[in-house]
Design an enzyme around this catalytic site. Structure first.
Site, mmCIF file in Angstrom:
data_model
loop_
_atom_site.group_PDB
_atom_site.id
_atom_site.type_symbol
_atom_site.label_atom_id
_atom_site.label_comp_id
_atom_site.label_asym_id
_atom_site.label_seq_id
_atom_site.Cartn_x
_atom_site.Cartn_y
_atom_site.Cartn_z
ATOM 1 C CG HIS A 207 0.737 -3.648 -4.941
ATOM 2 N ND1 HIS A 207 -0.557 -3.391 -4.549
ATOM 3 C CD2 HIS A 207 0.906 -3.024 -6.132
ATOM 4 C CE1 HIS A 207 -1.156 -2.648 -5.473
ATOM 5 N NE2 HIS A 207 -0.290 -2.406 -6.441
ATOM 6 C CB CYS B 133 -0.914 -5.582 1.496
ATOM 7 S SG CYS B 133 -2.264 -4.721 0.654
#
Length: 442
Positions: free
Chosen positions: A150, A191
């Protein structure tokens, strides 16, 4: 000599004409690889799955284990929720990608500090830690780094801490100055992954990267509709790997892999960074050259692949919803419904907490919405932002384990870029987050 030079030019012309630069293998040049899955937990199955798959590709292409370093928590293969104990798959009809994968640095050893030591070749600093394996690269060598986890603007998560983009860039420049590589290739899945490279790497230092997403958007998980309740891979990762598996790496250019990956990863903006001229080298230059072409899986169409994809931050919710659909009794359904309700409450808390932090710092309710939604084109206030991220991570939500909290981290960046003091932001996190630091705000 003139005849020999002319003959060499004639032999090279067909390659130059079709855009293929012969693989440069200087004397002593070797390939090294570092594969990092920065997350843990069943919801993050896909990150370790991607990294295991990447290892199988490199191994099949002839890169020996002593030149591959793998970092992953290793809590998926034998997880209680895994219906195939001891196995990990990266495609709905794929084979096990876990078998034989080295666990060089697992569990608590998956840290930013150890990652940096591996790249520096700091064997002394890693004595007694994991396998102790490091990258012993030199000035003629190439390094391939594949990282999956992430992220948020300017940061990539590890299980208990975060790697800031400016720190990573500083390390790479240090390695270049120390003649630790000729060229480096990074494929990063997270992301906001484009923000890990934006304005940080010159175009003449032998560094080239692909990001799964632009600096401003989420990346996408893939294969989220079975056979497991969770997502098996990430769209960017499975796209580049399934292409590499199906081609001859000694003839496919990195440029071709980029174009195919960008086309298949059409739900986020896959971008190039650094010295983009490296795209004209063959895949084998960084991933080995045997070219086994062994991928046995059913190829999904673009429509099928898109239908199985979801934004990365929504994977925990999708996983619970998938489990609820397949629940076998009322008791199990009730439990999963409660889990979904609790998850949504934690998400609401995340937004509420950041709103209160922004209000505490700005003192202006009208500014809060702007601070919560504004998109920064680039990061300049690195010192402030790094300290603000650390404060939010330590006082409010552990970001690597509270992935939904990453969606509000851009607010911290907005406050720093707006000129609010680091101390004001840090103190606001302490004032607002009076609860024990949360590890499950996903």
């Amino acid at each position: 000599m003139k005849f020999a030079a002319a003959l060499m030019l004639m032999l090279m012309l067909p390659l130059i004409a079709c855009g293929r630069v012969p693989l440069d293998k200087p004397e002593g040049g070797e390939i090294w690889a570092v594969l990092v899955a920065g997350s843990d937990g069943w919801y993050n199955y896909r990150h370790q799955s991607d990294i295991c798959h990447a290892y199988q590709i490199l191994k099949a292409n002839g890169i020996p284990d002593d030149h591959i370093v793998v970092m992953m928590v290793d809590d998926i293969a034998d997880n209680d929720q895994n219906p195939y104990p001891g196995k990990i798959i990266n495609h709905p009809s794929g084979d096990d990608v876990y078998a034989g994968v080295p666990k060089d640095y697992a569990g608590r050893h998956v840290t930013v500090e150890n990652f940096f030591k591996v790249l520096r070749g700091d064997a002394n600093g890693l004595q007694g830690i994991g396998s102790g394996k490091v990258i012993n690269s030199g000035p003629n060598d190439r390094i391939f780094i594949n990282m999956d986890d992430h992220g948020s603007p300017g940061l990539f998560c590890f299980p208990h801490e975060n790697m800031m983009a400016n720190d990573f860039a500083k390390l790479v420049k240090e390695l270049k100055q120390d003649n630790k590589f000729k060229e480096m290739l990074v494929y990063m899945e997270s992301c906001y992954s484009g923000s890990m490279f934006q304005d940080l790497f010159p175009d003449d230092m032998g560094f080239y990267a692909l990001s799964a997403a632009s600096p401003y958007e989420s990346s996408m998980a893939a294969y989220c509709s079975g056979p497991l309740a969770t997502c098996l891979g990430d769209l960017f990762s499975v796209s580049w790997m399934e292409d590499v598996e199906s081609k001859d790496p000694s003839t496919e250019l990195l440029k071709e892999n980029f174009e195919i990956t960008r086309t298949r990863t059409d739900l986020s903006d896959v971008l190039q960074w650094g010295q983009t001229s490296i795209e004209n080298e063959v895949v084998a230059a960084f991933m080995g050259g045997k070219g086994s072409n062994t991928s046995p899986v059913k190829k999904y169409t673009a429509e099928e692949r898109k239908a199985t994809a979801v934004p990365s931050q929504d994977v925990p919710l999708i996983t619970l919803q998938n489990q609820l659909k397949s629940a076998k009794n009322l008791e199990e359904k009730a439990h999963l419904s409660n889990e979904i309700s609790a998850l949504n409450k934690r998400r609401s808390l995340v937004k509420h907490v950041m709103e209160k932090i922004a209000l505490t710092v700005s003192g202006d309710e009208k500014l809060v919405k702007e601070l919560m939604t504004k998109r920064q084109e680039k990061i300049t206030a690195w010192d402030c932002y790094g300290d603000a991220v650390d404060a939010f991570h330590n006082n409010c939500f552990t970001l690597g384990k509270s992935t939904y909290a990453l969606t509000v981290v851009p607010t911290l960046l907005n406050m720093c870029e707006a000129g609010y003091s680091t101390n004001a932001i840090v103190e606001a996190t302490k004032k607002v987050c009076v609860f024990p630091t949360m590890h499950n705000a996903y």
